[in-house]
Design a protein around this motif. Structure first.
Motif, PDB file in Angstrom:
ATOM      1  N   ALA A 206      24.339  65.888 -12.920  1.00  0.00           N
ATOM      2  CA  ALA A 206      23.602  66.267 -14.122  1.00  0.00           C
ATOM      3  C   ALA A 206      22.096  66.289 -13.876  1.00  0.00           C
ATOM      4  CB  ALA A 206      23.940  65.303 -15.261  1.00  0.00           C
ATOM      5  N   SER A 207      21.596  65.357 -13.077  1.00  0.00           N
ATOM      6  CA  SER A 207      20.165  65.345 -12.756  1.00  0.00           C
ATOM      7  C   SER A 207      19.770  66.604 -11.995  1.00  0.00           C
ATOM      8  CB  SER A 207      19.823  64.100 -11.926  1.00  0.00           C
ATOM      9  OG  SER A 207      20.071  62.919 -12.650  1.00  0.00           O
ATOM     10  N   ALA A 208      20.584  66.973 -11.023  1.00  0.00           N
ATOM     11  CA  ALA A 208      20.295  68.182 -10.253  1.00  0.00           C
ATOM     12  C   ALA A 208      20.375  69.420 -11.135  1.00  0.00           C
ATOM     13  CB  ALA A 208      21.267  68.293  -9.081  1.00  0.00           C
ATOM     14  N   LYS A 209      21.348  69.446 -12.034  1.00  0.00           N
ATOM     15  CA  LYS A 209      21.479  70.576 -12.956  1.00  0.00           C
ATOM     16  C   LYS A 209      20.246  70.678 -13.853  1.00  0.00           C
ATOM     17  CE  LYS A 209      24.748  72.638 -16.242  1.00  0.00           C
ATOM     18  NZ  LYS A 209      26.034  72.447 -16.971  1.00  0.00           N
ATOM     19  N   GLY A 210      19.659  69.533 -14.184  1.00  0.00           N
ATOM     20  CA  GLY A 210      18.443  69.520 -14.999  1.00  0.00           C
ATOM     21  C   GLY A 210      17.177  69.733 -14.189  1.00  0.00           C
ATOM     22  N   ARG A 211      17.337  70.090 -12.921  1.00  0.00           N
ATOM     23  CA  ARG A 211      16.225  70.398 -12.013  1.00  0.00           C
ATOM     24  C   ARG A 211      15.278  69.218 -11.808  1.00  0.00           C
ATOM     25  NH1 ARG A 211      14.656  76.758 -13.310  1.00  0.00           N
ATOM     26  NH2 ARG A 211      16.776  77.563 -13.021  1.00  0.00           N
ATOM     27  N   ILE A 212      15.869  68.038 -11.765  1.00  0.00           N
ATOM     28  CA  ILE A 212      15.108  66.843 -11.419  1.00  0.00           C
ATOM     29  C   ILE A 212      15.191  66.669  -9.908  1.00  0.00           C
ATOM     30  CG2 ILE A 212      14.911  64.337 -11.702  1.00  0.00           C
ATOM     31  CD1 ILE A 212      16.488  64.703 -14.367  1.00  0.00           C
ATOM     32  N   PRO A 213      14.075  66.696  -9.187  1.00  0.00           N
ATOM     33  CA  PRO A 213      14.136  66.460  -7.744  1.00  0.00           C
ATOM     34  C   PRO A 213      14.694  65.063  -7.460  1.00  0.00           C
ATOM     35  CG  PRO A 213      11.978  67.292  -8.397  1.00  0.00           C
ATOM     36  CD  PRO A 213      12.702  66.937  -9.656  1.00  0.00           C
ATOM     37  N   LEU A 214      15.632  64.976  -6.532  1.00  0.00           N
ATOM     38  CA  LEU A 214      16.276  63.712  -6.201  1.00  0.00           C
ATOM     39  C   LEU A 214      16.033  63.367  -4.737  1.00  0.00           C
ATOM     40  CD1 LEU A 214      19.764  64.156  -7.934  1.00  0.00           C
ATOM     41  CD2 LEU A 214      17.750  62.973  -8.846  1.00  0.00           C
ATOM     42  N   VAL A 215      15.651  62.115  -4.500  1.00  0.00           N
ATOM     43  CA  VAL A 215      15.456  61.627  -3.136  1.00  0.00           C
ATOM     44  C   VAL A 215      16.206  60.305  -2.993  1.00  0.00           C
ATOM     45  CG1 VAL A 215      13.804  60.897  -1.375  1.00  0.00           C
ATOM     46  CG2 VAL A 215      13.190  62.719  -2.985  1.00  0.00           C
ATOM     47  N   LEU A 216      16.990  60.182  -1.948  1.00  0.00           N
ATOM     48  CA  LEU A 216      17.660  58.925  -1.638  1.00  0.00           C
ATOM     49  C   LEU A 216      16.739  58.123  -0.721  1.00  0.00           C
ATOM     50  CD1 LEU A 216      20.229  57.200  -1.864  1.00  0.00           C
ATOM     51  CD2 LEU A 216      21.122  58.414   0.127  1.00  0.00           C
ATOM     52  N   ILE A 217      16.262  56.983  -1.188  1.00  0.00           N
ATOM     53  CA  ILE A 217      15.310  56.187  -0.403  1.00  0.00           C
ATOM     54  C   ILE A 217      15.984  54.918   0.106  1.00  0.00           C
ATOM     55  CG2 ILE A 217      13.328  57.088  -1.672  1.00  0.00           C
ATOM     56  CD1 ILE A 217      13.175  54.420  -3.149  1.00  0.00           C
ATOM     57  N   ASN A 218      15.479  54.429   1.241  1.00  0.00           N
ATOM     58  CA  ASN A 218      16.074  53.258   1.892  1.00  0.00           C
ATOM     59  C   ASN A 218      17.567  53.467   2.096  1.00  0.00           C
ATOM     60  OD1 ASN A 218      14.948  50.887   2.997  1.00  0.00           O
ATOM     61  ND2 ASN A 218      16.041  49.622   1.521  1.00  0.00           N
ATOM     62  N   GLY A 219      17.937  54.705   2.419  1.00  0.00           N
ATOM     63  CA  GLY A 219      19.337  55.093   2.477  1.00  0.00           C
ATOM     64  C   GLY A 219      20.127  54.306   3.509  1.00  0.00           C
ATOM     65  N   ARG A 220      21.285  53.839   3.093  1.00  0.00           N
ATOM     66  CA  ARG A 220      22.158  53.063   3.969  1.00  0.00           C
ATOM     67  C   ARG A 220      23.586  53.526   3.772  1.00  0.00           C
ATOM     68  NH1 ARG A 220      25.064  48.221   3.397  1.00  0.00           N
ATOM     69  NH2 ARG A 220      24.277  47.938   1.280  1.00  0.00           N
ATOM     70  N   MET A 221      24.319  53.697   4.861  1.00  0.00           N
ATOM     71  CA  MET A 221      25.706  54.122   4.799  1.00  0.00           C
ATOM     72  C   MET A 221      26.512  53.262   5.761  1.00  0.00           C
ATOM     73  SD  MET A 221      28.060  56.255   3.581  1.00  0.00           S
ATOM     74  CE  MET A 221      27.067  57.500   2.753  1.00  0.00           C
ATOM     75  N   SER A 222      27.260  52.289   5.216  1.00  0.00           N
ATOM     76  CA  SER A 222      28.051  51.406   6.067  1.00  0.00           C
ATOM     77  C   SER A 222      29.201  52.194   6.700  1.00  0.00           C
ATOM     78  CB  SER A 222      28.620  50.245   5.252  1.00  0.00           C
ATOM     79  OG  SER A 222      29.607  50.709   4.344  1.00  0.00           O
ATOM     80  N   GLU A 223      29.767  51.623   7.743  1.00  0.00           N
ATOM     81  CA  GLU A 223      30.883  52.289   8.426  1.00  0.00           C
ATOM     82  C   GLU A 223      32.056  52.491   7.484  1.00  0.00           C
ATOM     83  OE1 GLU A 223      33.737  51.708  12.380  1.00  0.00           O
ATOM     84  OE2 GLU A 223      32.162  50.260  11.919  1.00  0.00           O
TER      85      GLU A 223
END
Length: 428
Positions: free
Chosen positions: A139-156
């Motif tokens: 919904a945020s993207a549809k509303g044209r809100i720029p999105l940034v994932l910060i301090n991104g972490r992806m466990s195994e």
């Protein structure tokens, strides 16, 4: 298809949200006067001007971005923080300026999300680490809100789960303009899952100042403990407390004045831990009862919130929990920033890079079993010179690994500049 099914399921379940929230309220996991926020209905007014929205799951994620929030305020933008836990709301209130707004994140049902976004109209959304709610992101993207994932972490484990739903992952993660990842491995995983632009900026937790401590409470505890040596087991999980109590029992044979403080990750477990201590023949006390340890106290259970900075300052040695059981380990950075020697178990994948650096520098050490833990506690307690050398090595390591804050701000600067220009144009 999976994303559409999720959206339909959350829409269908939204009428039951009130019942679910009431049950959480009875368990102390919601704030009664702010339940409307979970339905997307605000309890605060949107301020004028540019608004940057930061979302993190709980205390750990939010405290990592406190210095970033200060940098944003210095650029004349207002900040809205959302989170999902009562404790995180309390920390925001206690440790951030009054002009930083906090709301509980709405439940991830389309109509609740719409209400939230329609009211707040954020100009930039910053999601912290890995708390990713599909409807909120879409919904945020549809509303044209720029999105940034910060301090991104992806466990195994998370990576394997997302990879099994590769198209769904791309449909969600692809909505982000950019990801600022903690490590090269995290960056590789996010890229494979469909995030279009990924940069390695490092871990923001390394740039957070050492945790604070109430000076009066610290002085009170220091007076009560006097010259006793202190072993702190921080952020423990079920299955670890018994091992710590047994290690304490063994060490006490040669260090009879040892005081062990256990600070569980979830304070409500305090009474259970006390029961384990008593069953093992130790004399224990609960901090939540307002009592201080005395000369006869073996196990002091710190079943309170927000006091790790206090406990680390008392500690001669720190054990980081979540690492004997298969949880993935708790954050060792705060203890290292205060120069404390750190012990940990083998299960540390949540902070693998940091533990690897600390171990390599001999600022931390992995222990394999109860006997090994007891031996290393005893050895370190006997040798003040080695204790200081280990603590100093950990401190130097986390200082050397810092810099993520500056790199993050540099990557966000184009977005912040655009906010300022847009705001100036609208006021012209």
């Amino acid at each position: 298809m999976t994303l559409r099914a999720y959206r339909r399921a959350m829409s269908a379940a939204s009428p039951l949200a009130g019942l679910w929230l009431k049950r959480r309220l009875r368990r102390g996991k919601e704030v009664e006067e702010r339940l409307s926020e979970r339905h997307g209905t605000p309890t605060l007014t949107r301020p004028d001007g540019p608004l940057v929205w930061l979302h993190g799951a709980s205390v750990g994620e939010l405290t990592a971005v406190f210095p970033l929030i200060q940098r944003l305020r210095e650029r004349d933008v207002r900040v809205l923080v959302t989170s999902g836990t009562v404790t995180s709301a309390a920390v925001v209130k206690d440790r951030l300026p009054d002009d930083v707004l906090h709301q509980f994140i709405p439940l991830d049902a389309p109509r609740f999300v719409y209400r939230f976004l329609h009211h707040w109209r954020p100009d930039l959304g910053l999601f912290i680490e890995s708390d990713l709610w599909p409807n909120l992101i879409v919904a945020s993207a549809k509303g044209r809100i720029p999105l940034v994932l910060i301090n991104g972490r992806m466990s195994e484990q998370s990576f394997k789960g997302w990879r099994s739903l590769r198209r769904t992952a791309k449909a969600i993660l692809g909505k982000f303009d950019m990801c600022l990842a903690q490590s090269a491995l995290d960056a590789e995983r996010f890229s494979e899952l469909g995030l279009p632009i990924v940069h390695v900026t490092g871990n923001l937790k390394l740039d957070v100042p050492a945790p604070p401590a109430d000076e009066d409470k610290l002085a009170e505890l220091q007076l009560a403990i006097a010259d006793r040596q202190v072993f702190v087991a921080a952020s423990t999980h079920p299955g670890e407390d018994e091992a710590i109590i047994e290690a304490h029992r063994r060490v006490r044979k040669t260090r009879p004045r040892l005081l062990t403080i256990i600070a569980p990750r979830h304070p409500h477990r305090g009474k259970d831990i006390l029961s384990h201590a008593v069953a093992a023949g130790s004399r224990g006390m609960l901090r939540s009862y307002g009592v201080l340890p005395d000369d006869r106290t073996d196990i002091y259970v710190a079943d309170t919130m927000g006091e790790l900075g206090l406990l680390y300052r008392l500690a001669h040695i720190v054990f980081m929990g979540g690492s004997i059981v298969e949880h993935g380990g708790q954050n060792p950075i705060e203890a290292a920033k205060l120069g404390r020697p750190i012990l940990h178990g083998p299960h540390i994948w949540n902070f693998a890079d940091i533990y690897a650096a600390l171990d390599a520098a001999r600022g931390a050490e992995e222990i394999d079993n109860i006997g090994h833990m007891a031996m290393r506690i005893s050895d370190l307690l006997k040798d003040a010179v080695t204790r200081k050398a280990v603590g100093d090595a950990g401190y130097r390591t986390v200082q050397r690994l810092g810099g993520a804050l500056d790199r993050t701000v540099n990557e966000l600067e184009p977005y912040l500049m655009q906010l300022r220009l847009s705001h100036q144009a609208s006021n012209a």
